[in-house]
Write an enzyme that holds these catalytic residues in place. Sequence first.
Site, PDB file in Angstrom:
ATOM      1  CE  LYS A   1       2.858  -0.092  -1.632  1.00 17.40           C
ATOM      2  NZ  LYS A   1       4.206  -0.233  -1.086  1.00 17.40           N
TER       3      LYS A   1
ATOM      4  NE  ARG B   1       3.727  -5.361  -3.349  1.00 14.04           N
ATOM      5  CZ  ARG B   1       3.848  -4.156  -3.891  1.00 14.04           C
ATOM      6  NH1 ARG B   1       4.788  -3.329  -3.503  1.00 14.04           N
ATOM      7  NH2 ARG B   1       3.038  -3.781  -4.843  1.00 14.04           N
TER       8      ARG B   1
ATOM      9  CB  SER C   1      11.673   1.109  -1.030  1.00 10.67           C
ATOM     10  OG  SER C   1      11.030  -0.026  -1.539  1.00 10.67           O
TER      11      SER C   1
END
Length: 193
Positions: free
Chosen positions: A128, A34, A98
């Site tokens: 997050k 990522r 997701s």
Amino acid sequence: MRLRGLYAITPETPAMVAKVRQALEGGVALLQYRRKLRDLDEAREIAALAKSFKVPLIVNDDVELALELGAQGVHLGRDDGDLRAARRRLAGGILGASCYNESERARRAIDAGADYVAFGSVFASSTKPQAVRAPLALFAIELGVPLCAIGGITLENAPQAIAAGADLLAVLSDLFDAPDITARAAQYRRLFA
């Protein structure tokens, strides 16, 4: 391929490759590359490393990069493209989706060809902090594919997610910020033994 265990999510740090090697040495079931800004040289290094450890590499948000690297799959979020189109492009590759805190989104993702679905944030996440919270009860729903827990997972709360039904634990901070990354990965691996 059985999707179960520690799902390491790469950190966006200058020492990423060295840290990923340490995690792989500890025993990672799945590795997600990522990176918000594409770094092809780094991506190729990570792909080669994952291959040398025989760990499937999943690329976050980028079907083209996954294909270019010869990665085993891709993971898509809500705004990262069409799952059906990705399924066609990936052929037999792994497709993850997701699903936040939405069981219906998970069912639609599976219908579109997802091989696993991720729910989270299951715990408060430092990566997050504004992420929607997903109750552990979601992992009790029988969806017919592996279920991945993401968000705020630590070695201390991981057993709760596994007991709730999570097959995969997607971990970034608690793994890559550990003083001994290899030992931490091994501790996660033992949770699934």
